[in-house]
Design an enzyme around this catalytic site. Structure first.
Site, PDB file in Angstrom:
ATOM      1  CB  CYS A  97      35.068  34.472  43.694  1.00  0.00           C
ATOM      2  SG  CYS A  97      35.292  32.786  44.278  1.00  0.00           S
ATOM      3  CB  CYS A 107      32.116  32.265  43.628  1.00  0.00           C
ATOM      4  SG  CYS A 107      33.092  32.673  45.100  1.00  0.00           S
TER       5      CYS A 107
END
Length: 311
Positions: free
Chosen positions: A48, A51
């Site tokens: 991700c 993230c």
């Protein structure tokens, strides 16, 4: 040492503030830890991109709070069963990053995606306030006095005190929840519901207001329950009569046998967790929400329910 909400908070080393959490220690490091201070949970994954941007910012914001909150990082790929179980309980984990604030055992706020540092700081501030930090104008002492009145049976005096507090601070969640509970104690369920329906949006999802809502729901249920003896006999005659077991749990709760009610609902969930669209689990959460987060009935019940969900 730092000051927070009028109380001295000890500084904690970063290792205690930021932890990697798995299914094995979720109950201890998130649910139980949030009874003491808010826990910010970062649901992330190695693939991700957002993230990788958000997590360092979260760590910085949590470290800056110096012990007022902690951070739990959960890799959803490595903890798929935990993520699925939490999603079944209502957390929107279909996309990441998802960041959830847990206060007193329950999620109270969340956001998804990368956000500016200023929004992270505001999110953490709301979590601290939801846990009772940043007490406003010394009104918490008045709330404590009103709670004592309510515990001693002086519901009318408690209602007047809670109302006076709300004149000073209309968004004082503890006073708002207390006012609702005082009217429940007075038997004025219509007024209690009217007060709940008028809750300011800023506190409508606070633990105190949610607890009052759960207590009102349980009180309304009590009006239509059958005799405990008859329902007990019915369940003993046919243990697979899940409707009778559900009705028995409501009757037990209405008669003050809270632990027994929880036990019946846990047994119903064990037999068929999907019965009546998950009614047993929903009723358990209503009972848990109505009690204090550190009540032994809540701690034991949540732990046992989680063990069945993850089994």
């Amino acid at each position: 040492m730092i000051e927070l909400g009028g109380q001295t908070q000890p500084e904690q080393p970063a290792g205690d503030l930021i932890k990697d959490v798995t299914e094995a220690n979720f109950m201890q490091d998130v649910v139980e830890a949030s009874m003491q201070a808010p826990v910010i949970v970062d649901f992330w994954a190695t693939w991700c991109g957002p993230c990788r941007t958000l997590t360092p910012m979260l760590e910085q914001a949590v470290t800056k709070a110096k012990g007022a909150v902690t951070l739990a990082k959960i890799d959803v790929d490595q903890n798929q069963r935990l993520a699925q179980a939490l999603a079944q309980q209502g957390l929107p984990l279909q996309s990441i990053p998802t960041v959830v604030a847990f206060v007193k055992g329950r999620p109270v706020d969340l956001f998804q995606g990368a956000v500016p540092q200023s929004e992270l700081d505001a999110f953490i501030k709301r979590a601290i306030e939801a846990a009772g930090g940043d007490a406003s104008n010394g009104l918490d002492d008045a709330v404590a006095a009103a709670e004592e009145m309510l515990a001693e049976g002086a519901a009318e005096d408690a209602a007047q005190t809670f109302a006076a507090i709300l004149q000073e601070d209309p968004e004082h969640a503890a006073a708002y929840g207390g006012l609702v509970r005082a009217h429940i104690a007075l038997g004025d369920l219509e007024q209690a519901e009217a007060i709940l329906n008028g809750a300011p949006v800023q506190i409508s999802k606070s633990p105190e207001v949610e607890a009052a809502h759960a207590q009102l729901e349980l009180k309304k249920q009590a009006a239509g329950v059958g005799p405990v003896g008859e329902l007990t006999a019915k369940v003993e005659a046919d243990p697979d009569d899940l409707q009778a077991r559900f009705d028995l749990a409501k009757a037990l709760h209405a008669s003050g046998q809270v632990q027994e009610a929880v036990d019946e609902l846990l047994e119903l969930f064990r037999r068929d967790r999907d019965w009546n669209d998950g009614a047993a689990r929903a009723q358990l959460f209503t009972i848990f929400d109505a009690l204090k987060p550190n009540d032994p009935v809540v701690l034991h019940g949540r732990r046992k329910l989680s063990s069945m969900i993850f089994a």
